[in-house]
Design a protein around this motif. Structure first.
Motif, short mmCIF file in Angstrom:
data_model
loop_
_atom_site.label_atom_id
_atom_site.label_comp_id
_atom_site.label_asym_id
_atom_site.label_seq_id
_atom_site.Cartn_x
_atom_site.Cartn_y
_atom_site.Cartn_z
N PRO A 76 -10.53 -6.62 8.86
CA PRO A 76 -9.96 -6.01 10.06
C PRO A 76 -8.49 -6.36 10.29
N ARG A 77 -7.98 -7.37 9.60
CA ARG A 77 -6.57 -7.74 9.76
C ARG A 77 -5.65 -6.76 9.05
N VAL A 78 -6.18 -6.00 8.10
CA VAL A 78 -5.37 -5.07 7.31
C VAL A 78 -5.19 -3.77 8.09
N THR A 79 -3.95 -3.32 8.19
CA THR A 79 -3.65 -2.08 8.91
C THR A 79 -4.06 -0.87 8.08
N ARG A 80 -4.05 0.29 8.72
CA ARG A 80 -4.38 1.53 8.00
C ARG A 80 -3.39 1.76 6.85
N ALA A 81 -2.10 1.64 7.16
CA ALA A 81 -1.08 1.80 6.10
C ALA A 81 -1.25 0.69 5.07
N GLY A 82 -1.60 -0.50 5.53
CA GLY A 82 -1.78 -1.64 4.64
C GLY A 82 -2.86 -1.42 3.60
N ARG A 83 -3.93 -0.75 3.98
CA ARG A 83 -5.01 -0.47 3.02
C ARG A 83 -4.48 0.34 1.84
N LEU A 85 -1.27 0.67 0.95
CA LEU A 85 -0.24 -0.09 0.23
C LEU A 85 -0.88 -1.12 -0.70
N ARG A 86 -1.93 -1.78 -0.27
CA ARG A 86 -2.61 -2.76 -1.11
C ARG A 86 -3.33 -2.08 -2.28
N ARG A 87 -4.02 -0.97 -1.98
CA ARG A 87 -4.78 -0.27 -3.02
C ARG A 87 -3.86 0.22 -4.14
N SER A 89 -0.77 -1.10 -4.72
CA SER A 89 0.17 -2.20 -5.02
C SER A 89 1.60 -1.89 -4.60
N LEU A 90 1.80 -0.88 -3.77
CA LEU A 90 3.14 -0.59 -3.27
C LEU A 90 3.66 -1.71 -2.36
N ASP A 91 2.76 -2.53 -1.82
CA ASP A 91 3.19 -3.64 -0.98
C ASP A 91 4.01 -4.65 -1.76
N GLU A 92 3.89 -4.63 -3.09
CA GLU A 92 4.61 -5.58 -3.95
C GLU A 92 6.02 -5.10 -4.33
N VAL A 93 6.36 -3.84 -4.05
CA VAL A 93 7.65 -3.29 -4.48
C VAL A 93 8.84 -4.13 -4.01
N PRO A 94 8.84 -4.68 -2.78
CA PRO A 94 9.98 -5.52 -2.39
C PRO A 94 10.17 -6.76 -3.26
N ASN A 95 9.18 -7.11 -4.08
CA ASN A 95 9.37 -8.20 -5.05
C ASN A 95 10.55 -7.89 -5.97
N LEU A 96 10.88 -6.60 -6.12
CA LEU A 96 12.02 -6.21 -6.96
C LEU A 96 13.32 -6.82 -6.42
N LEU A 97 13.41 -6.98 -5.11
CA LEU A 97 14.59 -7.63 -4.52
C LEU A 97 14.63 -9.11 -4.93
N ASN A 98 13.45 -9.74 -5.02
CA ASN A 98 13.40 -11.12 -5.51
C ASN A 98 13.87 -11.20 -6.96
N VAL A 99 13.57 -10.16 -7.75
CA VAL A 99 14.04 -10.12 -9.14
C VAL A 99 15.56 -10.00 -9.16
N LEU A 100 16.10 -9.10 -8.35
CA LEU A 100 17.55 -8.92 -8.31
C LEU A 100 18.27 -10.18 -7.84
N GLY A 183 -9.18 -3.07 -10.94
CA GLY A 183 -8.78 -4.46 -10.80
C GLY A 183 -7.74 -4.73 -9.74
N LEU A 184 -7.39 -3.72 -8.92
CA LEU A 184 -6.36 -3.93 -7.92
C LEU A 184 -6.92 -4.47 -6.61
N SER A 185 -8.13 -4.13 -6.28
CA SER A 185 -8.72 -4.59 -5.02
C SER A 185 -9.27 -6.01 -5.20
N PRO A 186 -9.21 -6.81 -4.14
CA PRO A 186 -9.69 -8.18 -4.23
C PRO A 186 -11.20 -8.31 -4.22
N ASP A 187 -11.94 -7.23 -4.02
CA ASP A 187 -13.38 -7.33 -4.02
C ASP A 187 -13.89 -6.51 -5.13
#
Length: 187
Positions: A76-83, A85-87, A89-100, A183-187
């Motif tokens: 229930p903590r995951v938002t509608r958009a969050g579901r 994004l997680r499914r 893996s778009l939630d990880e895209v900002p990691n590209l800024l960590n790469v830069l 293999g993307l979902s945690p369950d």
């Protein structure tokens, strides 16, 4: 992969995905209060801490302190958009800024939170001999479906066997997993 190649891939991918990031940002803001980005302290190369960026997928204030609580498909903590994004893996895209910024690589062991690293053995700390990555050997071997200790062993195996060919193999396998969704979902 070389640092130069990481920068080129991260910059090009950020540009290509920027329209999706804009749509995701709007969906996050419309769906719940709070910032678009989720920031978390992670441990990287040589044990140095950095702030990892992700798109926020949970309601504001739901992040548990410490190692955290596993997130399941119907959490229930995951938002509608969050579901979504997680499914995808778009939630990880900002990691590209960590790469830069030089804190992460495209391929390497996923960075962990400091509370987990505090309990590492000297063998497990070897995963910090390379930059952490957006994707890695452990992720393409089963991601959340394999036990934590096995993931760390796979990360250390990567440290000992890394090469351009292995990184390319990981990238191809990552693309396949993203396309198929396996293999993307945690369950």
């Amino acid at each position: 992969m070389s640092r130069a190649l990481d920068i080129v891939i991260a910059a090009l991918t950020t540009i290509v995905l920027s329209p999706l990031l804009l749509i995701a940002a709007i969906a996050i803001r419309l769906g719940s209060r709070g910032p678009v980005f989720y920031r978390q302290r992670r441990v990287g190369l040589s044990g140095a801490e950095f702030e990892m960026l992700k798109l926020r997928t949970m309601v504001q204030g739901s992040d548990p302190v410490g190692i955290g609580t596993a997130v399941t498909r119907d959490d229930p903590r995951v938002t509608r958009a969050g579901r979504f994004l997680r499914r995808t893996s778009l939630d990880e895209v900002p990691n590209l800024l960590n790469v830069l910024r030089g804190e992460m690589a495209i391929v390497g062991p996923r960075p962990t939170i400091p509370a987990q690293v505090d309990d590492y053995t000297p063998f497990q700390k070897r995963r910090h001999e390379v930059l952490p990555g957006i994707t890695g050997w452990a992720q393409v071997q089963g991601r959340a479906g394999i036990p934590w200790e096995e993931r760390i062993e796979l990360d250390v195996w990567y440290v000992d066997n890394r090469s351009f060919a292995l990184d390319l193999r990981i990238l191809i396998r990552t693309a396949w997993l993203l396309i198929t969704g396996h293999g993307l979902s945690p369950d």
